[in-house]
Design a protein around this motif. Structure first.
Motif, PDB file in Angstrom:
ATOM      1  N   ASN A  43      43.967 -25.894 -31.380  1.00 10.37           N
ATOM      2  CA  ASN A  43      43.423 -26.121 -30.043  1.00 10.37           C
ATOM      3  C   ASN A  43      41.916 -25.866 -30.049  1.00 10.37           C
ATOM      4  N   LEU A  44      41.141 -26.915 -30.367  1.00  9.05           N
ATOM      5  CA  LEU A  44      39.691 -26.757 -30.455  1.00  9.05           C
ATOM      6  C   LEU A  44      39.062 -26.510 -29.088  1.00  9.05           C
ATOM      7  N   SER A  45      39.605 -27.119 -28.049  1.00 10.05           N
ATOM      8  CA  SER A  45      39.019 -26.966 -26.711  1.00 10.05           C
ATOM      9  C   SER A  45      39.039 -25.512 -26.269  1.00 10.05           C
ATOM     10  N   GLU A  46      40.175 -24.860 -26.498  1.00  7.13           N
ATOM     11  CA  GLU A  46      40.286 -23.445 -26.106  1.00  7.13           C
ATOM     12  C   GLU A  46      39.358 -22.571 -26.931  1.00  7.13           C
ATOM     13  N   MET A  47      39.250 -22.830 -28.236  1.00  6.89           N
ATOM     14  CA  MET A  47      38.374 -22.034 -29.091  1.00  6.89           C
ATOM     15  C   MET A  47      36.909 -22.204 -28.699  1.00  6.89           C
ATOM     16  N   ILE A  48      36.504 -23.449 -28.432  1.00  4.30           N
ATOM     17  CA  ILE A  48      35.111 -23.698 -28.046  1.00  4.30           C
ATOM     18  C   ILE A  48      34.803 -23.014 -26.728  1.00  4.30           C
ATOM     19  N   ARG A  49      35.736 -23.079 -25.788  1.00  2.00           N
ATOM     20  CA  ARG A  49      35.526 -22.445 -24.484  1.00  2.00           C
ATOM     21  C   ARG A  49      35.395 -20.930 -24.631  1.00  2.00           C
ATOM     22  N   ARG A  50      36.195 -20.339 -25.509  1.00  3.68           N
ATOM     23  CA  ARG A  50      36.139 -18.889 -25.702  1.00  3.68           C
ATOM     24  C   ARG A  50      34.807 -18.461 -26.312  1.00  3.68           C
ATOM     25  N   PHE A  51      34.329 -19.187 -27.312  1.00  6.51           N
ATOM     26  CA  PHE A  51      33.075 -18.801 -27.963  1.00  6.51           C
ATOM     27  C   PHE A  51      31.858 -19.142 -27.111  1.00  6.51           C
ATOM     28  N   ALA A  52      31.976 -20.138 -26.240  1.00  5.01           N
ATOM     29  CA  ALA A  52      30.839 -20.525 -25.404  1.00  5.01           C
ATOM     30  C   ALA A  52      30.702 -19.633 -24.176  1.00  5.01           C
ATOM     31  N   ASP A  53      31.837 -19.317 -23.536  1.00  8.63           N
ATOM     32  CA  ASP A  53      31.792 -18.576 -22.271  1.00  8.63           C
ATOM     33  C   ASP A  53      32.260 -17.132 -22.391  1.00  8.63           C
ATOM     34  N   GLY A  54      32.879 -16.759 -23.496  1.00  7.87           N
ATOM     35  CA  GLY A  54      33.397 -15.396 -23.639  1.00  7.87           C
ATOM     36  C   GLY A  54      32.305 -14.396 -23.978  1.00  7.87           C
ATOM     37  N   ILE A  55      32.703 -13.150 -24.076  1.00  7.32           N
ATOM     38  CA  ILE A  55      31.764 -12.091 -24.458  1.00  7.32           C
ATOM     39  C   ILE A  55      32.117 -11.594 -25.852  1.00  7.32           C
ATOM     40  N   SER A  56      31.088 -11.269 -26.595  1.00  9.72           N
ATOM     41  CA  SER A  56      31.267 -10.757 -27.950  1.00  9.72           C
ATOM     42  C   SER A  56      31.106  -9.244 -27.945  1.00  9.72           C
ATOM     43  N   TYR A  57      32.003  -8.559 -28.636  1.00  6.98           N
ATOM     44  CA  TYR A  57      31.907  -7.103 -28.737  1.00  6.98           C
ATOM     45  C   TYR A  57      32.287  -6.675 -30.148  1.00  6.98           C
ATOM     46  N   ALA A  58      31.824  -5.506 -30.517  1.00  2.99           N
ATOM     47  CA  ALA A  58      32.087  -4.968 -31.854  1.00  2.99           C
ATOM     48  C   ALA A  58      32.444  -3.498 -31.749  1.00  2.99           C
ATOM     49  N   ALA A  59      33.412  -3.088 -32.538  1.00  6.88           N
ATOM     50  CA  ALA A  59      33.805  -1.678 -32.625  1.00  6.88           C
ATOM     51  C   ALA A  59      33.316  -1.134 -33.955  1.00  6.88           C
ATOM     52  N   ALA A  60      32.495  -0.095 -33.893  1.00  6.67           N
ATOM     53  CA  ALA A  60      31.901   0.480 -35.103  1.00  6.67           C
ATOM     54  C   ALA A  60      32.207   1.968 -35.175  1.00  6.67           C
ATOM     55  N   LYS A  61      32.583   2.428 -36.373  1.00  4.13           N
ATOM     56  CA  LYS A  61      32.849   3.857 -36.578  1.00  4.13           C
ATOM     57  C   LYS A  61      31.536   4.630 -36.669  1.00  4.13           C
ATOM     58  N   ASP A  62      31.589   5.873 -36.236  1.00  2.65           N
ATOM     59  CA  ASP A  62      30.416   6.731 -36.345  1.00  2.65           C
ATOM     60  C   ASP A  62      30.173   7.089 -37.806  1.00  2.65           C
ATOM     61  N   GLU A  63      28.908   7.208 -38.179  1.00  2.16           N
ATOM     62  CA  GLU A  63      28.559   7.467 -39.582  1.00  2.16           C
ATOM     63  C   GLU A  63      29.052   8.825 -40.051  1.00  2.16           C
ATOM     64  N   HIS A  64      29.012   9.825 -39.190  1.00  3.04           N
ATOM     65  CA  HIS A  64      29.368  11.186 -39.574  1.00  3.04           C
ATOM     66  C   HIS A  64      30.769  11.588 -39.109  1.00  3.04           C
ATOM     67  N   GLN A  65      31.379  10.812 -38.210  1.00  2.00           N
ATOM     68  CA  GLN A  65      32.727  11.103 -37.721  1.00  2.00           C
ATOM     69  C   GLN A  65      33.513   9.802 -37.750  1.00  2.00           C
ATOM     70  N   GLN A  66      34.238   9.607 -38.846  1.00  2.00           N
ATOM     71  CA  GLN A  66      34.887   8.332 -39.100  1.00  2.00           C
ATOM     72  C   GLN A  66      36.028   8.014 -38.132  1.00  2.00           C
ATOM     73  N   ASP A  67      36.578   9.009 -37.459  1.00  2.00           N
ATOM     74  CA  ASP A  67      37.694   8.744 -36.545  1.00  2.00           C
ATOM     75  C   ASP A  67      37.211   8.418 -35.132  1.00  2.00           C
ATOM     76  N   PHE A  68      35.905   8.278 -34.945  1.00  2.00           N
ATOM     77  CA  PHE A  68      35.356   7.965 -33.625  1.00  2.00           C
ATOM     78  C   PHE A  68      34.728   6.578 -33.661  1.00  2.00           C
ATOM     79  N   GLY A  69      35.220   5.696 -32.780  1.00  2.00           N
ATOM     80  CA  GLY A  69      34.672   4.351 -32.662  1.00  2.00           C
ATOM     81  C   GLY A  69      34.189   4.095 -31.249  1.00  2.00           C
ATOM     82  N   LEU A  70      33.260   3.170 -31.118  1.00  2.90           N
ATOM     83  CA  LEU A  70      32.670   2.902 -29.806  1.00  2.90           C
ATOM     84  C   LEU A  70      32.460   1.401 -29.633  1.00  2.90           C
TER      85      LEU A  70
END
Length: 360
Positions: free
Chosen positions: A237-264
């Motif tokens: 389903n290319l239409s749905e994928m294009i709509r998601r990447f064009a209008d959606g929001i991008s986010y990333a979860a990254a672990k803390d450098e000194h506390q590996q069990d904490f993500g934000l």
């Protein structure tokens, strides 16, 4: 040959030399011996070999273990604190107040009123704190980056150019209508390999499964950006994928450098001039998408959610477990499976008993 002169003789010699104008001073005090002794000791110390202790390679995330640093735990647990009985209290001695999403949005609107910050269109930011522990206690969830399509659009202020690979006139037409920046097939792959098309000009690269055999030629150029089902850049389903990447929001979860069990996770779910119900629905969609990456272990994955709105420094805590389940318990699935088996066995036993009665 050593010559020892008596004191009178020495004085006469010095007197004669002084008469001639060539007076030389002789050091006969104990300071000379002390000076020699000091230089000899220094020379002996220089001859002593200094042993240098060799230290093996230490990974960057373990170097601080050699230094006894008392780092503060980033997982905030204030459940042991007492609840404030009025509106005037010292914050560090009491629990964080818990707001509903509507109340938090209203508080931010009041601080961004024209009489204060005068920012009625300020973005509503969300900080989602995660417990990144995996199924095994010694492992952690890998950093992840996703794009989620929110039910209510808003201006995210990003330029997003999407490159689409597909075959067939119908699929190409659908992709162009959905909003693909550049859509093509084999001829587009040829342009990339010849260097006529720069991949760096496009933020997202998606593909249809029908062109996957031809797209393998670009694996070396695309590397991590190569379309795959896990990142949801490869599908039917290319239409749905294009709509998601064009209008959606991008986010990333990254672990803390000194506390590996904490993500934000830090992202935006809308602006303050939007309807409160729409903002709440956007937040709910975001939390549900984050919860997809939840590891199969007991306990919480999302630990705390804070609503912010710059330039204000105010942080308002909300309850995320209204929208996603709080705990994941492995035994529940086993119990449900066991209960399902027992019900099936009971039904089969009842059927067998009825057949026996009918035969008799």
């Amino acid at each position: 040959m050593l010559c020892i002169l008596s004191k009178p003789l020495l004085n006469s010699v010095l007197g004669r030399q002084s008469g001639k104008g060539t007076l030389r001073s002789l050091h006969t005090t104990a300071l000379c011996e002390a000076a020699r002794k000091g230089t000899r000791e220094k020379a002996r110390k220089k001859k002593v070999k200094v042993e240098v202790k060799k230290v093996g390679f230490i990974p960057h995330n373990q170097r601080d273990k050699k230094i006894d640093l008392q780092r503060q735990n980033k997982h905030v647990d204030d459940s042991w604190k007492q609840v404030a009985t009025d509106n005037c209290y010292v914050g560090k001695y009491y629990r964080w107040p818990l707001y509903t999403v509507a109340e938090a949005i209203q508080c931010h609107r009041e601080t961004h009123h024209p009489t204060m910050y005068n920012e009625p269109n300020a973005p509503l930011m969300v900080d989602v704190e995660l417990n990144m522990k995996a199924e095994k206690s010694t492992k952690h969830v890998d950093n992840f980056q996703r794009v989620v399509l929110l039910p209510h659009k808003f201006e995210h202020g990003e330029e997003r150019r999407i490159l689409v690979f597909t075959k067939g006139n119908d699929e190409i037409q659908k992709a162009r209508e959905a909003g693909g920046t550049l859509v093509g097939g084999v001829e587009l792959i040829k342009d990339v390999t010849e260097g006529e098309l720069l991949l760096a000009d496009y933020q997202y690269i998606i593909a249809h499964t029908n062109i996957l055999p031809e797209l393998v030629a670009l694996r070396g150029l695309l590397k991590r950006r190569f379309p795959n089902p896990k990142s949801e850049t490869l599908g039917i389903n290319l239409s749905e994928m294009i709509r998601r990447f064009a209008d959606g929001i991008s986010y990333a979860a990254a672990k803390d450098e000194h506390q590996q069990d904490f993500g934000l996770v830090k992202t935006c779910v809308g602006t303050l001039n939007m309807d409160s119900q729409h903002l709440e629905e956007n937040l709910s969609s975001l939390l549900k998408d984050i919860n997809i990456m939840r590891p199969k272990r007991e306990g919480r994955f999302i630990t705390r959610v804070l609503l912010k709105s710059p330039p204000s420094s105010e942080q308002l805590k909300i309850d995320p477990f209204v929208y996603v389940p709080e705990l994941y318990i492995k035994s529940d699935a086993r119990k449900s499976a066991a209960s399902g088996r027992t019900e099936e066995e009971d039904n089969t036993d009842e059927d067998a008993a009825e057949k026996k009665v009918a035969v008799n």
